[in-house]
Design an enzyme around this catalytic site. Structure first.
Site: not given
Ligand code: ADP
Ligand code: ASP
Ligand code: MG
Length: 951
Positions: A603, A742, A807, A811, A928
């Site tokens: 990233i 997003l 994970d 969130k 991604g």
């Protein structure tokens, strides 16, 4: 006496802090008009800078002002001065006559009518020592002269670089009876001989070498006399040191002739007549010089003249000099005598920079400066131009252009009068401060005591004593209480000044009327210069704010009534930092951001590449200047003072990277510059890195991250972090922690702050699990779908990291907390899709191998769902109304948006008071490197817009 009048004016004492700058003989009492119009700002000469070494170019260069300068600074300009920039035509050239001393600048009418064709057809060029530092450079200069298309040109040339220093050294050696002056003179001879051998041939060479030899023989005799006497008079030394210019001018003229242009060389001792002043400076005698120029020209008519800089004669025809760096002044005097179209000063930098480029790497070239600004800059230490250069050319509105001989493509800096259109329009967005300059090696003297208030003549007594020791007062500041008078003098003069003051005030000190004469050594002056400062409120506030932020203590302040400069005295060791701090504050856009990237993995690396591709557009279109000052991985870090070249960051990191250390990294990225903002971008998944956010935010460092660890870690730490964030103006953005790029966090925050009530958040937050269940449609067993997902690169290296649901739970916690719930990660029940017996299996391969044994359970659940027209989806839910969060496999009707996902898309539904019937849905790729990095990038840009970037 000039000084006593403003100081003893009662109105002067009503200023909160008043100040005086001295140039000219104000204190000496021999220039009664000095300062008569300047209530708080005067200038006075340095006592003796005759032996200033070229290398000590940062030493103060204070020159006596011409009577012109002694006027109020506004008197530089007629009332219409500010109306326009540029040249006035000669018919209006008496602009300054009303303020100029007639003897100083008025030229004889007879001279104007004489033969010499004066006017715009003449161009004056001045080449500094570095420009003629070697035979190649002299050839280069000759080429520039030959190519110059002006009809007539006069070229003023300095001595070859270092030569004047060598000449002063000869004198110092001889008068201190050091025999090595003989070998030192040989070195001077050798240097010029070798240069001539490179450049010249035939008669030209023979002629030059013979006159060089004659000169050196004369010098030898002269130095011998100095050696015997153990002392050199000023005229002796002026005669000796001026030889560098005689030689360089002769050689250059011969090379120009060799290039096919008929050129005469001029020994300016025959033309320039100057009168020595009491302050070891010289004032040009324009009248006499004009006459001599006519005579010289009638004997040597020429369209190309190569003239010596620096040297001149007294009215008694005794050789003298214009003092150190005086060739600029020579060129300006010539410009005035010829009424030239332009004076071009050729040097080794692209023009006048906003600060000394050796000290401030961010310094920018100033395209235009007014005469006044150029004067102030050079007076306060910008040695690119000798301060006295301005007056002669300003008289005729002759522009000066500073250009770089080593970079002919650079247009240089134009010094001229401002045009009205530019002052009103073009320069509006320009910083009110044009440039900064510094003078080092100063000491402050503070004379303090209650007995000073209301006692007339105290200031006069103080400066009388200072004058008696011949010291040069550079700046004065007095508090309105009259309790103390504080002034700056060159460090080397302060001892004598303090002793003189103690002697002068012995009685007052003994009686306690004066409490002390304190010396504060190791000081520097920092001056901010700009004509627009006068009309722009808040400039000093900004300046002092920048100094305060850089933790720099200001010892004294002065602002001339002209408001063309603000001067502060700081500790010498703080001077460069102060210079950089104020320069950054005025020159860098407020949206310049120093960045530190932690974790240049998938990233972080993608983010760096995106920054590389977008940086120029951001800078150009949005004035956002992002500079990556450091990149650190867990082993290596790469640091840069100016910003890492992102087109090569990978190579640089591996070639130049040093051992990683987070503390050093943060200190570098935040502390080693004066860029207004710092952001640390944590692209790791590391909880140790996340544990530093609080401390970073507290230090004013913004934080942007896709790392979920801080917001999903211990509740107490999270609450502390958010409380700090709310209290401060330091920003913490973490959009990419949920759904990558997003807009999920921002949507939730938007709903919250606009007063909506969040009832429920439900979503498919894992791209991997989205992919797996979108493809688990009956044709393949669950284990086969997992295997295919791994092979396609959709899963973590160990698919159990996805299937375990932790994970997703992180969130859920992040969103739950954002919605106001105080939950710990352990409060979230998670449906773990890794079958119990396989949780301890060591390798991912073994796990995948054994997974088919457990396919049955999920196959059954899928079939049951399908039988009732539903599908299975792995979701996270925040049930705000009941204060709960869950992570589980749920069934959705086939027509539900959750059932219709494809690929690895995320979907998040917000049910709120306002979106009750139909939830607000955000859907799209949520995993991604590209989209996650883009999410981080957009947070960085959000930060820039919070900091004031244009929208
Ligand atoms: P020359 O020998 O050509 O007269 P100088 O050494 O006298 O050259 O002046 C040029 C030098 O002035 C530059 O090399 C630069 O380092 C220095 N300098 C100091 N302040 C400034 C400034 N504000 N802008 C440009 N140059 C500056
Ligand atoms: N050569 C002289 C000096 O070095 C004058 C000049 O170069 O301006 O001071
Ligand atoms: Mg110079």
């Amino acid at each position: 006496m000039a000084l006593s009048s403003p100081i003893s004016q009662p109105s002067y004492f009503h200023n909160i802090t008043s100040s005086l700058f001295f140039a000219g003989g104000g204190v000496n009492g021999n220039s009664s008009n000095c300062g008569s119009n300047r209530t708080t700002t005067l200038m006075r000469s340095r006592a003796n800078n005759n032996y200033r070494s070229k290398n000590s170019s940062l030493l103060p260069k204070i020159y006596p002002c011409s009577p012109l300068l002694r006027q109020h600074p506004n008197a530089f300009f007629s009332s219409d001065f500010n109306l326009r920039w540029g040249r006035r035509d000669s018919s209006t050239s008496n602009i300054l006559v009303s303020v100029a001393s007639a003897a100083d600048v008025l030229l004889d009418e007879a001279v104007e009518q004489a033969q010499l064709p004066k006017g715009d057809t003449w161009s004056i060029h001045k080449f500094g020592g570095t420009c003629v530092g070697s035979s190649d450079r002299i050839k280069n200069v000759a080429e520039i002269i030959v190519k110059d298309e002006s009809e007539r040109k006069l070229v003023v040339v300095s001595a070859m670089s270092k030569v004047t220093d060598m000449m002063y050294d000869l004198i110092n050696k001889a008068q201190s009876r050091d025999d090595s002056y003989i070998t030192a003179l040989d070195a001077v001879l050798e240097k010029h001989k070798l240069t001539a051998l490179d450049l010249l041939e035939g008669d030209d060479l023979a002629g030059f070498l013979s006159s060089l030899r004659d000169d050196v023989n004369n010098l030898k005799a002269m130095l011998r006399a100095i050696h015997i006497a153990g002392h050199a008079t000023e005229s002796f030394s002026d005669f000796v040191v001026g030889h560098g210019e005689l030689w360089s001018a002769q050689m250059l003229a011969a090379v120009v002739r060799k290039n096919g242009v008929d050129a005469n060389w001029m020994d300016t001792r025959k033309v320039l007549i100057v009168t020595p002043t009491s302050s070891n400076q010289v004032d040009p005698d324009y009248l006499e010089s004009g006459k001599r120029l006519e005579k010289w020209y009638s004997e040597n008519p020429s369209k190309t003249i190569i003239a010596t800089g620096f040297i001149a004669s007294t009215p008694q025809d005794i050789p003298t000099t214009l003092k150190r760096d005086g060739s600029d002044f020579s060129a300006a005097i010539m410009g005035a005598l010829f009424r030239a179209g332009q004076v071009t000063i050729w040097t080794d930098v692209d023009g006048v920079y906003s600060a000394d480029p050796r000290k401030v790497s961010e310094a920018v070239i100033l395209e235009k400066l007014s005469y006044q600004e150029a004067w102030e800059m050079s007076y306060f230490g910008a040695n690119v131009l000798h301060p006295r250069t301005i007056i002669p050319v300003m008289r005729y509105d002759i522009p000066i252009v500073i250009r770089n001989i080593f970079n002919l493509s650079a247009p240089g800096t134009m010094i001229c009068r401002p045009l009205v259109s530019e002052t009103e329009n073009g320069q509006k967005l320009e910083s009110p401060v044009k440039g900064f300059a510094t003078i080092d090696n100063l000491a402050l003297v503070n004379v303090e005591g209650t007995g000073m208030a209301g006692v007339p003549g105290t200031a006069s007594a103080i400066f009388g004593a200072v004058k008696d020791v011949g010291a040069n007062v550079i700046m004065i500041s007095q508090a309105s209480s009259e309790h103390s008078v504080c002034f700056a003098v060159p460090e080397k003069e302060v001892k004598a000044v303090a002793e003189a003051l103690e002697a002068r005030f012995r009685q007052a000190l003994a009686a306690g009327r004066l409490s002390q004469v304190a010396v504060i050594p190791n000081c520097s002056i920092l001056a901010a210069v700009g004509q627009k400062m006068a009309s722009t409120p808040g400039v000093s506030a900004t300046l002092f704010n920048a100094l305060a932020k850089a933790n720099i203590n200001v010892r004294a302040i002065a602002q001339g009534c002209s408001e063309y400069n603000i001067t502060v005295v700081v500790r010498r060791e703080d001077c460069i930092r102060a210079l950089r701090a104020v320069h950054s504050r005025f020159y860098l856009s407020q949206t310049t951001i120093a960045m530190g990237i932690i974790g240049p993995g998938l990233i972080g690396g993608t983010l760096l590449d995106q920054l590389r591709d977008q940086a120029a557009v951001l800078k150009e279109k949005f004035n956002i200047d992002l500079r990556v000052m450091g990149i650190t991985g867990s082993r290596k870090m790469l640091l840069s003072d100016k910003g890492i070249d992102l087109s090569r960051w990978r190579e640089l990191q591996s070639e130049l990277g040093e051992k990683a250390d987070l503390e050093t990294f943060v200190h570098h990225v935040h502390g080693k510059h004066f860029i207004p903002n710092t952001v640390l971008v944590d692209c790791t998944a590391d909880s140790v890195v996340a544990s530093h956010y609080y401390e970073w935010l507290r230090r004013g460092i913004h934080v942007v991250t896709p790392n979920k660890k801080a917001n999903s870690g211990p509740l107490e730490q999270y609450l502390k972090l958010r409380a700090l964030q709310r209290r401060s103006y330091t920003h913490y953005f973490y959009e990419a922690t949920v759904g990558a790029g997003l807009p999920i966090i921002s949507t939730l925050q938007g709903l919250n702050v606009t007063g909506d009530k969040i009832l429920r958040i439900e979503g498919i937050f894992s791209g991997t699990l989205s992919y797996i269940f979108n493809n688990f449609a009956g044709a393949r067993a669950f284990s086969e779908v997992v295997k295919a997902a791994k092979e396609a690169g959709y899963t973590e290296p160990d698919p159990r990291d996805d299937l375990s649901g932790t994970d997703v739970a992180r969130k859920v916690i992040i969103l739950a907390r954002e919605a106001g719930l105080k939950l710990e990660l352990s409060d979230i029940p998670i449906e773990n899709l890794v079958p119990e017996p396989l949780r301890a299996v060591t390798s991912p391969e073994e796990f995948l191998q054994q997974l088919p044994q457990f396919d049955q359970d999920l196959a059954k659940r899928r079939q049951e769902a399908e039988d009732s027209g539903e599908v299975l989806r792995y979701v996270g839910v925040v049930d705000v109304e009941n204060g709960k969060g869950t992570v589980e496999l749920r069934r959705y009707k086939k027509e539900d948006p959750f059932a219709q996902l494809s690929g690895s898309d995320n979907i998040i539904a917000f049910t709120t008071e306002r979106y009750k019937k139909q939830p607000l849905i955000v859907r799209g790729p949520g995993a991604g490197a590209e989209v996650t990095a883009a999410g981080v990038f957009s947070d960085i840009l959000r930060l820039a817009s919070y900091l004031g970037a244009p929208s």
